[in-house]
Design an enzyme around this catalytic site. Structure first.
Site, PDB file in Angstrom:
ATOM      1  N   HIS A   1       0.869  -1.184   0.000  1.00 56.10           N
ATOM      2  CA  HIS A   1       0.000   0.000   0.000  1.00 56.10           C
ATOM      3  C   HIS A   1       0.899   1.226   0.000  1.00 56.10           C
ATOM      4  O   HIS A   1       1.752   1.391   0.873  1.00 56.10           O
ATOM      5  CB  HIS A   1      -0.918   0.029   1.223  1.00 56.10           C
ATOM      6  CG  HIS A   1      -1.888   1.174   1.193  1.00 56.10           C
ATOM      7  ND1 HIS A   1      -3.180   1.046   0.694  1.00 56.10           N
ATOM      8  CD2 HIS A   1      -1.766   2.470   1.566  1.00 56.10           C
ATOM      9  CE1 HIS A   1      -3.787   2.209   0.771  1.00 56.10           C
ATOM     10  NE2 HIS A   1      -2.957   3.086   1.298  1.00 56.10           N
ATOM     11  N   CYS A   2       0.707   2.081  -0.986  1.00 54.25           N
ATOM     12  CA  CYS A   2       1.571   3.255  -1.158  1.00 54.25           C
ATOM     13  C   CYS A   2       0.814   4.520  -0.779  1.00 54.25           C
ATOM     14  O   CYS A   2      -0.200   4.862  -1.398  1.00 54.25           O
ATOM     15  CB  CYS A   2       2.053   3.348  -2.610  1.00 54.25           C
ATOM     16  SG  CYS A   2       3.163   4.740  -2.908  1.00 54.25           S
TER      17      CYS A   2
END
Length: 303
Positions: free
Chosen positions: A151-152
């Site tokens: 998850h960025c």
């Protein structure tokens, strides 16, 4: 003691879900850095150099053309990652084959129940659904993501099967853009320490100085990140899988060429843009995030 541990775990996931509130903030931060860089490079430095008769006019034109081309590709890739679903599990999904055993026949009800009980088929207790191969639950998004890489926070989204290529292109064009900015502003940065009479106001000088420092820092950090993801693509591995692998014989490693095609497709015209050809989407199941061919020479017992 057990109770306190449960509370601690609950607090961790509560914090993860709270990270979703940073979404608009990080997008504004990215656009703010882009705006600062645009002002320093285009408006303050190279646009004035286009005036007729200036010896640096040709260099200024070349820098401006390259800068705008890379910026357009950077923003296209960035918003493709932001607004593309990384891949979600279809409703009522059930496996058609037993990936773990290399079995190509559909599972019977008895085999399905036995494999589920023995954890050969994975089940997500948070989503209350089955998990396809290479699928992981994201604590920030609160859902299972197909071929989840990570998850960025910079793209306010998970990076998964359907937007991993776009994320890699975002890294690639960001590295090229920040490197170009660093090189183009380097002579002006050196003047800060060698020339006591630098033209420009205090505000424009500070903007140029800050833009150089930020782009230098981003280019160096993204280079390392890009190298890491190139190695992951060549081995057909995600960031999560790289930490989970327990055997050197990775079941999804099909060779560098086929591994590359499972991310970028086979049509070379689409390799450097955040899109796929219809033919690749039709004939490469891995691009849909649900089916992944196994290494042909892998012993089933090693799985």
């Amino acid at each position: 003691m057990h109770k306190s541990g449960a509370v601690m775990a609950w607090n961790v996931f509560k914090f993860c879900r709270a990270l979703r509130g940073l979404g608009s903030t990080t997008i504004l931060l990215v656009l703010g850095i882009v705006g600062l860089t645009y002002y320093a490079v285009v408006i303050n430095t190279y646009w004035p150099g286009l005036e007729a008769g200036r010896p640096e006019a040709l260099l200024s034109l070349a820098v401006l053309i390259l800068f705008h081309c890379l910026l357009a590709m950077l923003l296209w890739s960035y918003f493709s990652v932001v607004y593309t679903e990384p891949g979600i599990v279809p409703p009522n999904w059930r496996p058609k084959v037993d990936e773990e055993r290399g079995d190509t026949d559909p599972l019977t009800a008895t085999e399905f129940s036995a494999d589920l009980k023995n954890r050969r088929i994975r089940f997500c207790r948070k989503c209350n659904q089955l998990k396809p191969p290479r699928c992981h639950h994201c604590s920030v998004c609160g859902r299972c993501v197909l071929k989840m890489d990570h998850h960025c926070l910079w793209v306010v989204n998970c990076v998964g099967a359907l937007n991993y290529k776009y994320f890699l292109l975002f890294l690639f064009y960001t590295f090229l853009e920040t490197s170009l900015v660093t090189l183009s502003l380097l002579p002006h940065f050196i003047l800060f320490f060698t020339d006591d009479d630098i033209p420009g106001t205090l505000g424009t000088l500070a903007t140029t100085f800050l833009a150089f420092v930020l782009n230098l820092a981003f280019s160096l950090s993204i280079l390392g990140f890009l190298i890491m993801h190139v190695s992951l693509v060549t081995s057909n591995t995600t960031t999560i899988e790289a930490y989970e692998k327990t055997t050197p014989k990775w079941r999804y490693d099909l060779g560098r060429k086929r591994n590359f095609e499972q991310v970028f497709g086979t049509d070379k015209r689409y390799w450097f843009i955040p899109a796929y050809s219809e033919e690749d989407l039709r004939w490469i199941p891995a691009l849909q995030g649900l089916e992944y061919p196994l290494k042909p020479d892998l012993d089933v017992q090693e799985l």
